[in-house]
Design a protein around this motif. Structure first.
Motif, PDB file in Angstrom:
ATOM      1  N   ARG A   1       7.328 -35.162  11.005  1.00  0.00           N
ATOM      2  CA  ARG A   1       6.991 -36.541  10.628  1.00  0.00           C
ATOM      3  C   ARG A   1       8.015 -37.555  11.136  1.00  0.00           C
ATOM      4  N   SER A   2       9.143 -37.070  11.631  1.00  0.00           N
ATOM      5  CA  SER A   2      10.208 -37.973  12.054  1.00  0.00           C
ATOM      6  C   SER A   2       9.798 -38.781  13.287  1.00  0.00           C
ATOM      7  N   GLU A   3      10.280 -39.994  13.324  1.00  0.00           N
ATOM      8  CA  GLU A   3      10.064 -40.872  14.484  1.00  0.00           C
ATOM      9  C   GLU A   3      11.372 -41.122  15.227  1.00  0.00           C
TER      10      GLU A   3
ATOM     11  N   THR B   1       7.075 -31.967  19.829  1.00  0.00           N
ATOM     12  CA  THR B   1       6.531 -31.949  18.464  1.00  0.00           C
ATOM     13  C   THR B   1       5.602 -30.768  18.241  1.00  0.00           C
TER      14      THR B   1
ATOM     15  N   LYS C   1       5.557 -27.804  15.342  1.00  0.00           N
ATOM     16  CA  LYS C   1       4.378 -27.468  14.548  1.00  0.00           C
ATOM     17  C   LYS C   1       4.105 -25.967  14.570  1.00  0.00           C
TER      18      LYS C   1
END
Length: 376
Positions: free
Chosen positions: A262-264, A273, A277
């Motif tokens: 969820r980090s940006e 990403t 996952k």
């Protein structure tokens, strides 16, 4: 105090067998205290490492420099190497950790987490770095216990720093082998892919530990079915403690990986990403498997209790049958043993044989009736 002095005098192989000689040793609480004695509000009393080793992999797509140092000062030169640097510090000393973190501009709060003991796995983003703290797990075949080693991973711009407690073991050898290959994917990617690779190896090693624990559970289940005794109950208790250690380390890693996904943060490439996952899927599978182990252990404890009750019922059943079979002899002997002057067959030449014959024939008739009715 007596038990501690004995454990210090005898070796591990000897303790492995001595623990089965007495129930007081078999049901010891030392492991329980070790698992449950966690208080994050107290300052950590960490012993300074006797040996510190620093391994550095400084690389890009075309070049790789591999170094090993015995002092952390030597790794500070890689702060601005214009390549990706993986600095792995084996063995923690407060002064060394603070020196490295100050050079790489790591927040003091993260330094406290690195030096903590028994900290819950977590993920933080503080002042331009991404911090991951979790445990590597190992299975001790000699003691039959799950051992943990805290590792802290600091991801920054073009560098990854990892701090390990134990200088003698880790799970990163496959990663080092890949870094030595010029055409490997990890050499073509940025530092966040290196961080992913480290987390992936740690999570994959959880499955190896769970496989060893699963073998112990399978052996114990067979033992409980064959012979439900105090030794089997002690092994059930011991494995449930190791299950607590396993779940305590696996469950928080879900939140750690979920926070990374969820980090940006600018440190994480969008292409990486999907790899995080994939690790998240693995940790969810490991968590589900740990829940299955927990259910199996609960069912095994119920099986032990049912077997003990069944064994007790069998004993009571045998005792009840013996009591019933002895009842006719008791009644006949009691009647002919009364102190009356006139008793039938008292002075008969065959009275004794008639009484003994009845004492034998009636129990045999009762056995036939019990068997016909299916009572045994």
């Amino acid at each position: 105090m007596i038990r501690k002095s004995i454990n210090n005098k005898i070796g591990k192989p000897t303790r492995r067998y001595l623990r089965y000689l007495g129930l007081n040793i078999l049901f010891g609480t030392d492991r329980t205290k070790e698992i449950l004695h966690v208080n994050p509000t107290l300052p950590p009393k960490r012993e300074e490492a006797g040996e510190v080793r620093v391994f550095v992999f400084d690389y890009d797509a075309s070049q790789l420099e591999e170094h090993e140092f015995n002092a952390v000062e030597a790794c500070l030169q890689f702060r601005h190497s214009n390549r990706i640097s993986w600095i792995n510090v084996d063995g923690l000393r407060k002064a060394d950790v603070e020196m490295v973190c100050n050079k790489f501009e790591v927040h003091p709060l993260l330094v406290e987490d690195i030096l903590s003991i028994g900290h819950r796995p977590k993920m933080d983003e503080v002042e331009g770095v991404l911090f991951c703290l979790l445990n590597m797990l190992y299975f001790n075949d000699l003691e039959g216990t799950v051992e943990q080693e805290q590792i802290s991973i600091v991801l920054g711009k073009d560098f990854v720093i990892s701090f390990q407690e134990d200088a003698s073991r880790d799970v990163f050898n496959p990663l080092r082998d890949k870094l030595r290959l010029a055409n490997s994917k990890i050499r073509q990617r940025s530092a966040d892919y290196l961080c992913y690779s480290m987390l992936d190896l740690i999570v994959d090693n959880y499955f190896l530990v769970m496989e060893k624990l699963g073998e112990r559970i399978e052996e114990l289940e067979e033992q409980v079915i064959r012979n439900s005794n105090s030794r089997a109950l002690a092994r059930i208790s011991a494995l449930r403690k190791e299950q607590i250690v396993l779940k305590r380390n696996i469950a928080p890693v879900r939140d750690l990986l979920g926070g990374i996904i969820r980090s940006e943060s600018d440190l994480l490439d969008d292409r990486t990403t999907k790899y995080f996952k994939d690790v998240y899927d693995h940790i969810m599978q490991a968590y589900d498997l740990s829940e299955n182990y927990r259910d199996i252990m609960i069912n095994m404890q119920d099986l032990y209790i049912n077997n003990v009750n069944l064994k007790m019922n069998e004993v009571m059943k045998v005792m009840a049958i013996v009591t019933c079979l002895m009842a006719p002899a008791t009644v006949i002997g009691g009647i002919f043993g009364m102190n009356f002057d006139r008793i039938p067959y008292l002075h008969n030449d065959y009275g004794f044989f008639i009484a003994v014959g009845l004492m034998i024939l009636i129990p045999f008739y009762m056995l036939w009736v019990f068997n016909k009715r299916g009572w045994f």
